[in-house]
Each structure stands twice: as structure tokens, then as C-alpha cells.
Design a protein around this motif. Structure first.
Motif, mmCIF file in Angstrom:
data_model
loop_
_atom_site.group_PDB
_atom_site.id
_atom_site.type_symbol
_atom_site.label_atom_id
_atom_site.label_comp_id
_atom_site.label_asym_id
_atom_site.label_seq_id
_atom_site.Cartn_x
_atom_site.Cartn_y
_atom_site.Cartn_z
ATOM 1 N N LYS A 1 0.836 -1.200 0.000
ATOM 2 C CA LYS A 1 0.000 0.000 0.000
ATOM 3 C C LYS A 1 0.877 1.259 0.000
ATOM 4 C CE LYS A 1 -3.644 -2.229 2.763
ATOM 5 N NZ LYS A 1 -4.699 -2.400 1.766
ATOM 6 N N LEU A 2 1.912 1.262 0.826
ATOM 7 C CA LEU A 2 2.801 2.416 0.898
ATOM 8 C C LEU A 2 3.538 2.634 -0.413
ATOM 9 C CD1 LEU A 2 4.290 1.940 4.491
ATOM 10 C CD2 LEU A 2 2.493 3.524 3.779
ATOM 11 N N SER A 3 3.977 1.547 -1.043
ATOM 12 C CA SER A 3 4.662 1.672 -2.340
ATOM 13 C C SER A 3 3.730 2.216 -3.410
ATOM 14 C CB SER A 3 5.213 0.311 -2.765
ATOM 15 O OG SER A 3 6.263 -0.101 -1.919
ATOM 16 N N ASN A 4 2.474 1.772 -3.375
ATOM 17 C CA ASN A 4 1.505 2.274 -4.352
ATOM 18 C C ASN A 4 1.276 3.774 -4.157
ATOM 19 O OD1 ASN A 4 1.205 -0.275 -5.426
ATOM 20 N ND2 ASN A 4 -0.657 -0.749 -4.287
ATOM 21 N N MET A 5 1.198 4.229 -2.913
ATOM 22 C CA MET A 5 1.049 5.655 -2.649
ATOM 23 C C MET A 5 2.264 6.430 -3.140
ATOM 24 S SD MET A 5 -0.631 5.742 1.177
ATOM 25 C CE MET A 5 -0.393 7.502 1.303
ATOM 26 N N GLU A 6 3.429 5.882 -2.873
ATOM 27 C CA GLU A 6 4.667 6.526 -3.307
ATOM 28 C C GLU A 6 4.678 6.700 -4.822
ATOM 29 O OE1 GLU A 6 9.380 5.916 -2.260
ATOM 30 O OE2 GLU A 6 8.160 4.131 -2.617
ATOM 31 N N ASP A 7 4.313 5.661 -5.555
ATOM 32 C CA ASP A 7 4.299 5.724 -7.017
ATOM 33 C C ASP A 7 3.262 6.735 -7.509
ATOM 34 O OD1 ASP A 7 6.259 3.793 -7.077
ATOM 35 O OD2 ASP A 7 4.872 2.131 -7.457
ATOM 36 N N TRP A 8 2.103 6.754 -6.868
ATOM 37 C CA TRP A 8 1.041 7.670 -7.287
ATOM 38 C C TRP A 8 1.487 9.117 -7.112
ATOM 39 C CZ3 TRP A 8 -1.988 11.722 -6.100
ATOM 40 C CH2 TRP A 8 -3.184 11.894 -6.799
ATOM 41 N N ILE A 9 2.097 9.412 -5.994
ATOM 42 C CA ILE A 9 2.549 10.787 -5.724
ATOM 43 C C ILE A 9 3.591 11.220 -6.745
ATOM 44 C CG2 ILE A 9 3.802 12.230 -4.067
ATOM 45 C CD1 ILE A 9 2.447 10.516 -1.847
ATOM 46 N N LYS A 10 4.538 10.347 -7.042
ATOM 47 C CA LYS A 10 5.573 10.695 -8.012
ATOM 48 C C LYS A 10 4.986 10.896 -9.405
ATOM 49 C CE LYS A 10 9.365 8.383 -5.566
ATOM 50 N NZ LYS A 10 10.331 7.248 -5.564
ATOM 51 N N THR A 11 4.013 10.084 -9.739
ATOM 52 C CA THR A 11 3.387 10.180 -11.056
ATOM 53 C C THR A 11 2.535 11.440 -11.192
ATOM 54 O OG1 THR A 11 3.339 7.763 -11.268
ATOM 55 C CG2 THR A 11 1.847 9.014 -12.690
ATOM 56 N N ASN A 12 1.923 11.867 -10.085
ATOM 57 C CA ASN A 12 0.976 12.980 -10.117
ATOM 58 C C ASN A 12 1.547 14.260 -9.502
ATOM 59 O OD1 ASN A 12 -1.879 11.823 -11.024
ATOM 60 N ND2 ASN A 12 -0.842 10.267 -9.793
ATOM 61 N N ARG A 13 2.853 14.393 -9.565
ATOM 62 C CA ARG A 13 3.526 15.555 -8.954
ATOM 63 C C ARG A 13 2.982 16.882 -9.505
ATOM 64 N NH1 ARG A 13 8.264 13.716 -8.191
ATOM 65 N NH2 ARG A 13 9.001 14.346 -6.136
ATOM 66 N N GLN A 14 2.814 16.983 -10.813
ATOM 67 C CA GLN A 14 2.344 18.237 -11.399
ATOM 68 C C GLN A 14 0.919 18.556 -10.955
ATOM 69 O OE1 GLN A 14 4.298 20.442 -13.195
ATOM 70 N NE2 GLN A 14 2.542 21.765 -12.746
ATOM 71 N N ALA A 15 0.078 17.546 -10.848
ATOM 72 C CA ALA A 15 -1.294 17.769 -10.385
ATOM 73 C C ALA A 15 -1.301 18.285 -8.949
ATOM 74 C CB ALA A 15 -2.102 16.478 -10.491
ATOM 75 N N ILE A 16 -0.368 17.822 -8.143
ATOM 76 C CA ILE A 16 -0.254 18.289 -6.758
ATOM 77 C C ILE A 16 0.181 19.758 -6.737
ATOM 78 C CG2 ILE A 16 0.918 17.940 -4.540
ATOM 79 C CD1 ILE A 16 1.193 14.959 -5.325
ATOM 80 N N PHE A 17 1.147 20.105 -7.583
ATOM 81 C CA PHE A 17 1.561 21.512 -7.709
ATOM 82 C C PHE A 17 0.369 22.392 -8.077
ATOM 83 C CE2 PHE A 17 6.024 20.034 -9.173
ATOM 84 C CZ PHE A 17 6.482 20.020 -7.869
ATOM 85 N N ASP A 18 -0.375 21.976 -9.096
ATOM 86 C CA ASP A 18 -1.473 22.789 -9.622
ATOM 87 C C ASP A 18 -2.569 22.983 -8.575
ATOM 88 O OD1 ASP A 18 -0.092 22.882 -12.010
ATOM 89 O OD2 ASP A 18 -1.296 21.302 -12.979
ATOM 90 N N ALA A 19 -2.899 21.924 -7.849
ATOM 91 C CA ALA A 19 -3.975 22.007 -6.859
ATOM 92 C C ALA A 19 -3.614 22.981 -5.741
ATOM 93 C CB ALA A 19 -4.269 20.624 -6.291
ATOM 94 N N HIS A 20 -2.360 22.956 -5.314
ATOM 95 C CA HIS A 20 -1.931 23.886 -4.260
ATOM 96 C C HIS A 20 -1.906 25.333 -4.750
ATOM 97 C CE1 HIS A 20 -0.633 20.195 -2.180
ATOM 98 N NE2 HIS A 20 -0.676 20.940 -1.085
ATOM 99 N N TYR A 21 -1.563 25.525 -6.002
ATOM 100 C CA TYR A 21 -1.587 26.888 -6.538
ATOM 101 C C TYR A 21 -3.020 27.399 -6.622
ATOM 102 C CZ TYR A 21 -0.644 31.024 -9.283
ATOM 103 O OH TYR A 21 -0.572 32.329 -9.698
#
Length: 468
Positions: free
Chosen positions: A29-49
Motif C-alpha cells: 500500500k505504501l509503495s503504491n502511494m509513493e508511485d502515485w505521488i511521483k506520477t501525479n507531482r504536477q497535479a499536486i503543484f497545480d492544486a496547491h496553486y
């Protein structure tokens, strides 16, 4: 099905699932979260902006890197964390018993997260809860709707509702969740709401972790490196525009260093964020205030202080339409002002000069115990005096805020600034029941103190109580 019915249904589905989650499953589960975060880094940037106009580098450091560090640490140590912790016996009377601590998940837990670091403070506790083997319902803040929706997407992509579920909504949703008998509640937010959460938890005797806030003082004594302090305080106060539970709230400065420091701090703010108000307002390095309500609250603190005699040394510009207040330094501040009674949670820095270190102790100890305390000093005597005569959740010397990034340190408050600890192994333990285990056999000596209490057994009991 109404929203409350859906929340209740998810809770009971998680509650009825009694199958343990293996360490192997947790690591996956932790590895899957890690992969998801790395894959969706730009979406995380955009949401915070979109929610906070938060600079990309602040998101990288304070949101993504922190969560990935939690995951990395948990993956590295989880096998050892979950092993029985063998302990010795405290009395020879228990020979030949074996004793150990068994770390078991608390069960179904609730995480209520704030808006100021919306990814960090939602997903960070989730990492600890999953590492400990729990099932989780997560309530992110409605004040950061884009990040909250993204967190829900991550959870929906990776988990079944019986494992982890995200409930979006306002205080009404939070209240419906608090009406359920969770095994543990982890809340991050204000002391005022913390009291509501604690009251609700008490109805079910749910264990609770409160990560709150308060007025975190910064002290700069006569031995401090003023250049170093100006750079670090400017960073710590302006990060997320001061909207942080561990931001320096007010500055206590030795009167002999005040003028020099204020000049250097003002200069540093202008160097980094722009000389004019317009440059600061449009700076890619400064967040804005989260919403109009919080802008009004900060504006009230500022204007009321000025009306009562505070002077603006630097800054003071503001624009309600863009929810922006520039970093502002205030002098001639008194303890009676509202700005010294409430947590600021914004870019306003009251400055109070002192003659003796005892003056600092009197001010700090007259207020509730803070979440953090910062001291700039090169005097071991002064450092030890502050350590020995104050209490806070954390203390940082010649630095600000960075204790949060050391996952080997327990993070949390004291009394009104919170209780319970998070991060790393401490976060894992927060979501565990530390089950006391003892195993004995046929050769146990304990039976020697069983009744009937004959004269021989009374002598044995006397011997045990006096010598073992």
C-alpha cells in the motif's frame, strides 16, 4: 442514500472487516502511494496553486518531499517496528516469565486534516495509520477544495472503501463523523476546534491525538548572530505566508540588537519578495491568505494593534480582493493587544524588546504552552536557562521550523498546543495499541503466593515484597 448515511455505511463496513493486514500488504500500500505521488507531482503543484497560490518549491519541500520521506522511512523500518519488543521483568518473582510489547492496529481511525498544508497533513498521518495496519476514514479541509479532491482521487485510485475512504465536505460532515465510535481520532487544527473534537471523542472513549497550535515565540538574545537570524526568521515567517502552526508568532529581542535586526529583517524580506507592495503581491515566492474570512481576521489584528499604539516598521500593505497582506513587522506592541492574545497564523510579526532574559520567561510562561519555541543565541547559559524554565512541544536553537522535517523526532504539542505525537516511529505508535504480553509456564513461581495464606506463604510474601 444521504451523505450521513453513506459515511455511517463506510464506517460500519470498515468496522466489520476484522481480517488483519499483513506487513507485506502494508508495504505494498505504501509503495503504491509513493508511485502515485511521483506520477501525479504536477497535479499536486497545480492544486496547491489553485487553493493557496502556493509556490511550487514550497509544495515540493513542504508537501511532497515530506510525505515521500514518511513513506520511505516507514518502508525501511516497518518490519522491525512490527516485531515484538522484548522487555525484561521488573521483579525476580516473575522468573521464568517472558514479556514483550505487541504492536497491534487500533482499528478504524479518523483523520481530520487542515487547509494550510493540505496534502502534507492529510497524507502524512495516513501513512502512519496504514503502516500500523489500520482502516482509515480521512476528512480533508473544505477550505482547500482542489487538494482535497486530489487526495480523494488518490485514495479512490489505490484503495477500496473498506480500507481507506475520503469524506469531502464542511463542518456538518465532520460533525457526522465525530458522532461515530472510532477507535482513534487524529485531528490537526485550532485549539478551539480541538476542544470540540475532544468532547466528541469522549462520548465514545475514543483515543485521540490533537495537533494544535498557539503562539510560538522566537527569542533573539544579545549574543545572537543577527544576519543568520534575519534570514531564517524571514523564511520561517513568510513560508506559506505565516499560515503554519509552527510559524514564529512573535519576536522577543534584546533591546541592544533590535534596531540592527529590524533593519536586516526588513532588507531580507525586500530582497527575497520584492521592494514594493505590488512586487510582493505578485511574487511567485509568496502564498496568499487562504480566503476572505481569514483575511478579515488578520486585518482586524493589524488595524486594532495600530489603533492601540503599535507602529508598522515594515510592510502593512494589503489587498482584500486578492486575499493578500504583505509581510509586516510591528513595534511598540503591548501584551494587552489582541495580536498578543491570539495565534496570528499569518504574515504579521510583533516585536517586543527585553532587558533581561527573565522578561522573556515572564511573557512566555504567562501564555499557554506553545507548539514550538525558537531561540537564537550563542550563550550556553542562556540556552540552558530557556530550556529549563519553559515548556513547549518542540524547541529549535538558531533555526526555525526544521524540527518538523526530522522524522526521528516526535512532533506534537503540550496541553492547549496539542497532545500525542506524530512522525516516523512515534507516528506508527500513535496508531497502535501497545499490547502488554507476558508468557509463563509450569515452572512459574507465582503460585507460591496464592492463598490459602499459611504461615509459610506469609513468609514468602514478606520476602518477595522486601527483597524482590
Amino acid at each position: 442514500m444521504s451523505h450521513n448515511e453513506r459515511v455511517t455505511d463506510i464506517f460500519h463496513r470498515q468496522l466489520s472487516n476484522h481480517s488483519p493486514i499483513s506487513v507485506k500488504e502494508r508495504l505494498k500500500k505504501l509503495s503504491n502511494m509513493e508511485d502515485w505521488i511521483k506520477t501525479n507531482r504536477q497535479a499536486i503543484f497545480d492544486a496547491h496553486y489553485d487553493d493557496l497560490r502556493k509556490p511550487e518549491s514550497e509544495v515540493e519541500l513542504g508537501e511532497i518531499w515530506y510525505v515521500l520521506s514518511e513513506i520511505k522511512l516507514a518502508k525501511k523500518h516497518l518490519t522491525n517496528w512490527t516485531k515484538p519488543l522484548h522487555v525484561g521483568i521488573s521483579t525476580l518473582a516473575l522468573i521464568p516469565a517472558r514479556s514483550w510489547i505487541h504492536y497491534e492496529p487500533k482499528g478504524v481511525v479518523l483523520i481530520i486534516a487542515p487547509w494550510n498544508f493540505p496534502f502534507n497533513l492529510s497524507v502524512g498521518p495516513l501513512v502512519s495509520a496504514l503502516a500500523a495496519g489500520n482502516r482509515v476514514i480521512l476528512k480533508p479541509s473544505e477550505m482547500a477544495p482542489n487538494v482535497s479532491s486530489l487526495v480523494k482521487k488518490m485514495v479512490d485510485d489505490l484503495f477500496q472503501p473498506e480500507e481507506v475512504a475520503v469524506c469531502l465536505g464542511d463542518a456538518e460532515v465532520a460533525n457526522s463523523l465525530l458522532g461515530l465510535p472510532f477507535h482513534h481520532i487524529f485531528f490537526t487544527g485550532s485549539p478551539a476546534v480541538g476542544k470540540i473534537v475532544m468532547s466528541a471523542a469522549a462520548k465514545h472513549l475514543s483515543s485521540i491525538t490533537l495537533e494544535l497550535g498557539g503562539k510560538s515565540p522566537t527569542i533573539l538574545d544579545e549574543t545572537a548572530d543577527v544576519n543568520l537570524a534575519a534570514k531564517k526568521i524571514a523564511w520561517g515567517k513568510c513560508l506559506n505566508l505565516g499560515q503554519s502552526c509552527i510559524a514564529p508568532d512573535y519576536l522577543l529581542i534584546h533591546k541592544s540588537r533590535k534596531d540592527e535586526f529590524l533593519e536586516k529583517l526588513s532588507k531580507r524580506i525586500d530582497e527575497v519578495f520584492g521592494d514594493t507592495f505590488d512586487e510582493k503581491e505578485s511574487s511567485p515566492n509568496l502564498t496568499h491568505v487562504v480566503n476572505e474570512g481569514h483575511w478579515d481576521r488578520l486585518n482586524d489584528l493589524l488595524t486594532s494593534a495600530v489603533k492601540q499604539g503599535a507602529t508598522i516598521v515594515h510592510g502593512g500593505g494589503k489587498n482584500k480582493e486578492s486575499n493578500f497582506i504583505e509581510p509586516t513587522i510591528l513595534d511598540t506592541v503591548t501584551q494587552e493587544m489582541k495580536i498578543m492574545k491570539e495565534e496570528i497564523f499569518g504574515p504579521l510579526l510583533p516585536v517586543i524588546p527585553f532587558d533581561k532574559l527573565d522578561d522573556c520567561l515572564d511573557i512566555i510562561n504567562s501564555k499557554p504552552k506553545p507548539l514550538a519555541l525558537y531561540l537564537f543565541s550563542n550563550s550556553r547559559k542562556n540556552i540552558n536557562r530557556i530550556i529549563d524554565n519553559t515548556s513547549s512541544g518542540g524547541m529549535v536553537i538558531n533555526e526555525v521550523k526544521t524540527h518538523f522535517l526530522n522524522l526521528n523526532l516526535p512532533f506534537g504539542g503540550v496541553n492547549t498546543s496539542g497532545f500525542g505525537r506524530s512522525h516516523g516511529f512515534e507516528g506508527f505508535k500513535t496508531f497502535c495499541n501497545e499490547r502488554a504480553m507476558l508468557k509463563n509456564g509450569k515452572t512459574s513461581l507465582v503460585w507460591l503466593i496464592f492463598p490459602p495464606y499459611t504461615s509459610i506463604r506469609k513468609k514468602i510474601i514478606r520476602f518477595v515484597t522486601r527483597y524482590l
